[in-house]
Scaffold this motif. Structure first.
Motif, PDB file in Angstrom:
ATOM      1  N   PHE A   1      29.349   4.558   6.259  1.00  0.00           N
ATOM      2  CA  PHE A   1      28.764   3.985   5.044  1.00  0.00           C
ATOM      3  C   PHE A   1      29.821   3.099   4.398  1.00  0.00           C
ATOM      4  CE2 PHE A   1      27.317   4.075   0.603  1.00  0.00           C
ATOM      5  CZ  PHE A   1      25.980   3.758   0.800  1.00  0.00           C
ATOM      6  N   PRO A   2      29.482   1.848   4.065  1.00  0.00           N
ATOM      7  CA  PRO A   2      30.488   0.949   3.491  1.00  0.00           C
ATOM      8  C   PRO A   2      31.092   1.521   2.203  1.00  0.00           C
ATOM      9  CG  PRO A   2      28.492  -0.246   4.111  1.00  0.00           C
ATOM     10  CD  PRO A   2      28.178   1.202   4.217  1.00  0.00           C
ATOM     11  N   ARG A   3      32.416   1.570   2.159  1.00  0.00           N
ATOM     12  CA  ARG A   3      33.075   2.106   0.970  1.00  0.00           C
ATOM     13  C   ARG A   3      33.190   1.069  -0.140  1.00  0.00           C
ATOM     14  NH1 ARG A   3      38.148   5.647   3.499  1.00  0.00           N
ATOM     15  NH2 ARG A   3      36.866   7.094   4.738  1.00  0.00           N
ATOM     16  N   ARG A   4      33.219  -0.190   0.241  1.00  0.00           N
ATOM     17  CA  ARG A   4      33.377  -1.232  -0.779  1.00  0.00           C
ATOM     18  C   ARG A   4      32.114  -1.334  -1.627  1.00  0.00           C
ATOM     19  NH1 ARG A   4      36.362  -6.144   2.577  1.00  0.00           N
ATOM     20  NH2 ARG A   4      38.240  -4.956   3.142  1.00  0.00           N
ATOM     21  N   PHE A   5      32.299  -1.268  -2.916  1.00  0.00           N
ATOM     22  CA  PHE A   5      31.180  -1.257  -3.839  1.00  0.00           C
ATOM     23  C   PHE A   5      30.348  -2.526  -3.722  1.00  0.00           C
ATOM     24  CE2 PHE A   5      29.197  -1.919  -7.973  1.00  0.00           C
ATOM     25  CZ  PHE A   5      28.602  -0.685  -8.195  1.00  0.00           C
ATOM     26  N   TRP A   6      31.007  -3.659  -3.429  1.00  0.00           N
ATOM     27  CA  TRP A   6      30.302  -4.950  -3.416  1.00  0.00           C
ATOM     28  C   TRP A   6      29.724  -5.303  -2.043  1.00  0.00           C
ATOM     29  CZ3 TRP A   6      35.494  -4.185  -4.400  1.00  0.00           C
ATOM     30  CH2 TRP A   6      36.369  -4.501  -3.344  1.00  0.00           C
TER      31      TRP A   6
ATOM     32  N   TYR B   1      25.848  -4.209   2.619  1.00  0.00           N
ATOM     33  CA  TYR B   1      25.354  -3.148   3.484  1.00  0.00           C
ATOM     34  C   TYR B   1      25.344  -1.792   2.781  1.00  0.00           C
ATOM     35  CZ  TYR B   1      25.877  -6.657   7.104  1.00  0.00           C
ATOM     36  OH  TYR B   1      25.772  -7.803   7.833  1.00  0.00           O
ATOM     37  N   ARG B   2      26.067  -1.690   1.653  1.00  0.00           N
ATOM     38  CA  ARG B   2      26.024  -0.459   0.862  1.00  0.00           C
ATOM     39  C   ARG B   2      24.692  -0.322   0.146  1.00  0.00           C
ATOM     40  NH1 ARG B   2      30.019   2.879  -1.455  1.00  0.00           N
ATOM     41  NH2 ARG B   2      29.327   3.971  -3.325  1.00  0.00           N
ATOM     42  N   TRP B   3      24.180  -1.440  -0.344  1.00  0.00           N
ATOM     43  CA  TRP B   3      22.962  -1.421  -1.139  1.00  0.00           C
ATOM     44  C   TRP B   3      21.718  -1.794  -0.326  1.00  0.00           C
ATOM     45  CZ3 TRP B   3      24.287   1.141  -5.160  1.00  0.00           C
ATOM     46  CH2 TRP B   3      25.596   1.026  -5.647  1.00  0.00           C
ATOM     47  N   PHE B   4      21.928  -2.490   0.787  1.00  0.00           N
ATOM     48  CA  PHE B   4      20.812  -2.892   1.639  1.00  0.00           C
ATOM     49  C   PHE B   4      21.094  -2.467   3.089  1.00  0.00           C
ATOM     50  CE2 PHE B   4      20.990  -5.902  -1.888  1.00  0.00           C
ATOM     51  CZ  PHE B   4      19.708  -5.787  -2.396  1.00  0.00           C
ATOM     52  N   PRO B   5      21.044  -1.174   3.388  1.00  0.00           N
ATOM     53  CA  PRO B   5      21.297  -0.722   4.762  1.00  0.00           C
ATOM     54  C   PRO B   5      20.201  -1.220   5.688  1.00  0.00           C
ATOM     55  CG  PRO B   5      20.407   1.073   3.456  1.00  0.00           C
ATOM     56  CD  PRO B   5      20.685  -0.049   2.500  1.00  0.00           C
TER      57      PRO B   5
ATOM     58  N   ARG C   1       0.822  -1.212   0.000  1.00  0.00           N
ATOM     59  CA  ARG C   1       0.000   0.000   0.000  1.00  0.00           C
ATOM     60  C   ARG C   1       0.853   1.258   0.000  1.00  0.00           C
ATOM     61  NH1 ARG C   1      -4.315  -0.288   4.701  1.00  0.00           N
ATOM     62  NH2 ARG C   1      -4.751   1.773   3.795  1.00  0.00           N
ATOM     63  N   LYS C   2       2.020   1.193   0.678  1.00  0.00           N
ATOM     64  CA  LYS C   2       2.916   2.336   0.780  1.00  0.00           C
ATOM     65  C   LYS C   2       4.321   1.948   0.339  1.00  0.00           C
ATOM     66  CE  LYS C   2      -0.118   5.142   2.737  1.00  0.00           C
ATOM     67  NZ  LYS C   2      -0.520   6.456   2.169  1.00  0.00           N
ATOM     68  N   PRO C   3       4.520   1.720  -0.979  1.00  0.00           N
ATOM     69  CA  PRO C   3       5.846   1.288  -1.427  1.00  0.00           C
ATOM     70  C   PRO C   3       6.896   2.366  -1.219  1.00  0.00           C
ATOM     71  CG  PRO C   3       4.423   1.809  -3.294  1.00  0.00           C
ATOM     72  CD  PRO C   3       3.560   1.852  -2.085  1.00  0.00           C
ATOM     73  N   SER C   4       8.034   1.943  -0.699  1.00  0.00           N
ATOM     74  CA  SER C   4       9.172   2.840  -0.497  1.00  0.00           C
ATOM     75  C   SER C   4      10.405   1.969  -0.312  1.00  0.00           C
ATOM     76  CB  SER C   4       8.964   3.739   0.737  1.00  0.00           C
ATOM     77  OG  SER C   4       8.960   2.960   1.920  1.00  0.00           O
ATOM     78  N   ARG C   5      11.553   2.594  -0.346  1.00  0.00           N
ATOM     79  CA  ARG C   5      12.792   1.846  -0.129  1.00  0.00           C
ATOM     80  C   ARG C   5      12.820   1.247   1.277  1.00  0.00           C
ATOM     81  NH1 ARG C   5      19.003   4.007   0.349  1.00  0.00           N
ATOM     82  NH2 ARG C   5      20.032   1.996  -0.042  1.00  0.00           N
ATOM     83  N   LEU C   6      12.390   2.052   2.280  1.00  0.00           N
ATOM     84  CA  LEU C   6      12.368   1.562   3.654  1.00  0.00           C
ATOM     85  C   LEU C   6      11.434   0.373   3.799  1.00  0.00           C
ATOM     86  CD1 LEU C   6      13.057   1.713   6.644  1.00  0.00           C
ATOM     87  CD2 LEU C   6      11.291   3.471   6.900  1.00  0.00           C
ATOM     88  N   ASN C   7      10.233   0.455   3.238  1.00  0.00           N
ATOM     89  CA  ASN C   7       9.292  -0.651   3.373  1.00  0.00           C
ATOM     90  C   ASN C   7       9.768  -1.891   2.622  1.00  0.00           C
ATOM     91  OD1 ASN C   7       7.578   0.700   5.058  1.00  0.00           O
ATOM     92  ND2 ASN C   7       6.120   1.288   3.469  1.00  0.00           N
TER      93      ASN C   7
END
Length: 367
Positions: A183-188, A191-195, A104-110
Motif C-alpha cells: 500500500f503506498p505510504r506517501r500521502f499524495w 494509488y493510495r486514494w485510487f487503487p 444502479r449499484k454504487p460502491s467504491r469499486l464501481n
C-alpha cells in the motif's frame, strides 16, 4: 496459387517472427496452439499466414492472405492494420465496455471501474476515430472493411483432466492468482486514494472468504495468492519455488473444487473463468462484458463480493443446483469455447471473408 498455411508468433518489437510448429506439442498446455491445430485441419492448403501478436501498430506482412490474432491488449483498442489483412481476431474486445453498474449499484469499486473505463476510452478513441474514417471511405467506395472478431481467452495454466462429479469434490471454494501487494505510504500518491479495481475487488473477496471461514471452520476454502501474473511467471522463469502453483498443482486443485471464484483482473476477462467452466466448476465472477461467447455462459455474476456471505452457503446447500450448473458449464465449454468449437468457428469466419473477396473480384471483372 495456394500452398501451405504458415503460423508465426511475433510478441516483441525487436524480435523476428517465431515459427509456430503446430505438429509439435507446446512446452505447457496452450489453448491457442490447439485451436490453431483445428484451424489448420479445416483450412489446410489455403496459403494463409497467421500472426499471433501483441502488437497493435505493425505486422511483418499484410494482404488478403494474412490473419491477425491479437492476444494481449486489455485497453480494447482497434489495431491500426485491420484494413490491411484478411481478418483480425482479438482478445479483450475492440469496444470498451463498462462491466459494472455504478448508478444502479454504487460502491467504491464501481466508482473506480467507471474512472478506469474513462481512461480506457481515452486510449481507445484515436484508433476508433481512425477506424470510423476508414469505414466511411469504404462505404463511399462500396467496399467493406475486413471484419474484427472477439476471441475468447480460453485456459492459460491447465491440463486436460477427467471431470469429477461436483459432489465428489472435497474443496468447497477455490481461488488462486495474483493480488497487488503493498500500500503506498506517501500521502499524495494517487494509488493510495485510487487503487486498481483488480486490487480492490480481490482484497474484498479475500476478506469475505476469511469471514466465512471464521463463521464455519468446516468450510473447505483453498486460497493461494502471489504478486505476479502466473502465466508470465511460469513462461519466463520469474517465480521462486512455491510462489505460484505450477500447472499440475493448479489443475489438480481446481478439479477437486466445487466453486471457482473468478474476480476481475486488469480487465473483466480472465483465464480463470474459462478454466473453471472447462472443469465443470460453479464459477462466480464480477459483471462480464457483452461478448458473444458470454451470452449463454452459466456464470454467476455479482456486483459486490460481499454477496458471497449468503451466496456460497446457499449454493453448497443446494446439491441439485450445483449439479445443474456443472452440466451447463461442461455443455457451454464443449459447444461454445472449447478448442474444437473455436477452431471451427475461426475457420468459418475466414472462409466467409475469402468468399466475400472472391465474389467482389468476380463482380469487378468486366464481361
Amino acid at each position: 496459387m495456394r500452398g501451405p498455411n504458415r503460423y508465426y508468433r511475433c510478441l516483441g518489437y525487436r524480435e523476428e517472427p517465431e515459427v509456430m510448429e503446430l505438429t509439435r506439442p507446446p512446452a505447457r498446455p496452450s489453448y491457442l496452439h490447439r485451436v490453431l491445430q483445428i484451424v489448420e485441419r479445416e483450412l489446410e492448403g489455403m496459403g494463409l499466414t497467421f500472426f499471433v501478436t501483441w502488437k497493435l501498430d505493425v505486422l511483418p506482412a499484410y494482404g488478403n492472405h494474412v490473419v491477425a490474432i491479437v492476444m494481449g491488449d486489455e485497453w480494447s483498442q482497434i489495431p491500426a492494420y485491420v484494413d490491411r489483412v484478411l481478418v483480425t481476431f482479438k482478445c479483450y474486445g475492440i469496444y470498451p465496455q463498462l462491466a459494472a453498474r455504478p448508478l444502479r449499484k454504487p460502491s467504491r469499486l464501481n466508482t473506480l471501474l467507471l474512472l478506469r473505463h474513462l481512461r480506457v476510452l481515452a486510449h481507445w478513441l484515436p484508433g476508433a476515430l481512425r477506424y470510423s474514417g476508414r469505414l466511411l471511405q469504404g462505404w463511399l467506395r462500396g467496399k467493406s472493411l475486413p471484419p474484427i472478431y472477439d476471441l475468447p481467452l480460453g485456459y492459460g495454466n491447465q491440463q486436460a483432466l477427467p471431470v469429477l462429479p461436483i459432489e465428489e469434490r472435497p474443496i468447497d471454494v477455490f481461488f488462486a492468482g495474483s493480488v497487488a501487494q503493498g500500500f503506498p505510504r506517501r500521502f499524495w500518491s494517487p494509488y493510495r486514494w485510487f487503487p486498481s479495481p483488480k486490487r480492490l475487488a480481490r482484497l474484498r473477496m479475500l476478506q469475505v472468504l476469511e469471514t466465512l471461514q471464521q463463521r464455519d471452520p468446516d468450510l473447505q476454502i483453498f486460497v493461494h495468492t502471489n504478486a505476479r501474473f502466473v502465466l508470465n511467471a511460469l513462461e519466463y522463469g520469474l517465480t521462486k519455488p512455491g510462489e505460484v502453483l505450477d500447472t499440475e498443482a493448479y489443475s489438480q486443485t481446481l478439479m477437486r473444487s466445487k466453486i471457482c471464484l473468478a474476480p476481475r483482473g486488469t480487465s473483466a476477462d480472465t483465464f480463470r473463468l474459462f478454466e473453471g467452466l472447462r472443469y465443470g466448476c460453479v464459477v462466480i465472477s464480477d459483471r462480464l462484458p457483452r461478448r458473444w461467447f458470454y451470452r449463454e455462459a452459466p456464470v454467476i455474476q455479482i456486483d459486490d463480493w460481499q454477496e458471497l456471505h449468503t451466496l456460497i452457503p446457499a449454493l453448497l446447500r443446494n446439491t441439485q443446483r450445483m449439479r445443474q450448473l456443472q452440466q451447463e458449464a461442461l455443455r457451454w465449454w464443449q459447444t461454445v469455447a472449447s478448442e474444437e468449437a473455436i477452431g471451427r468457428w475461426m475457420a468459418r469466419c475466414i472462409r466467409r471473408r475469402l468468399s466475400e473477396i472472391s465474389t467482389a473480384s468476380s463482380e469487378a471483372v468486366p464481361v
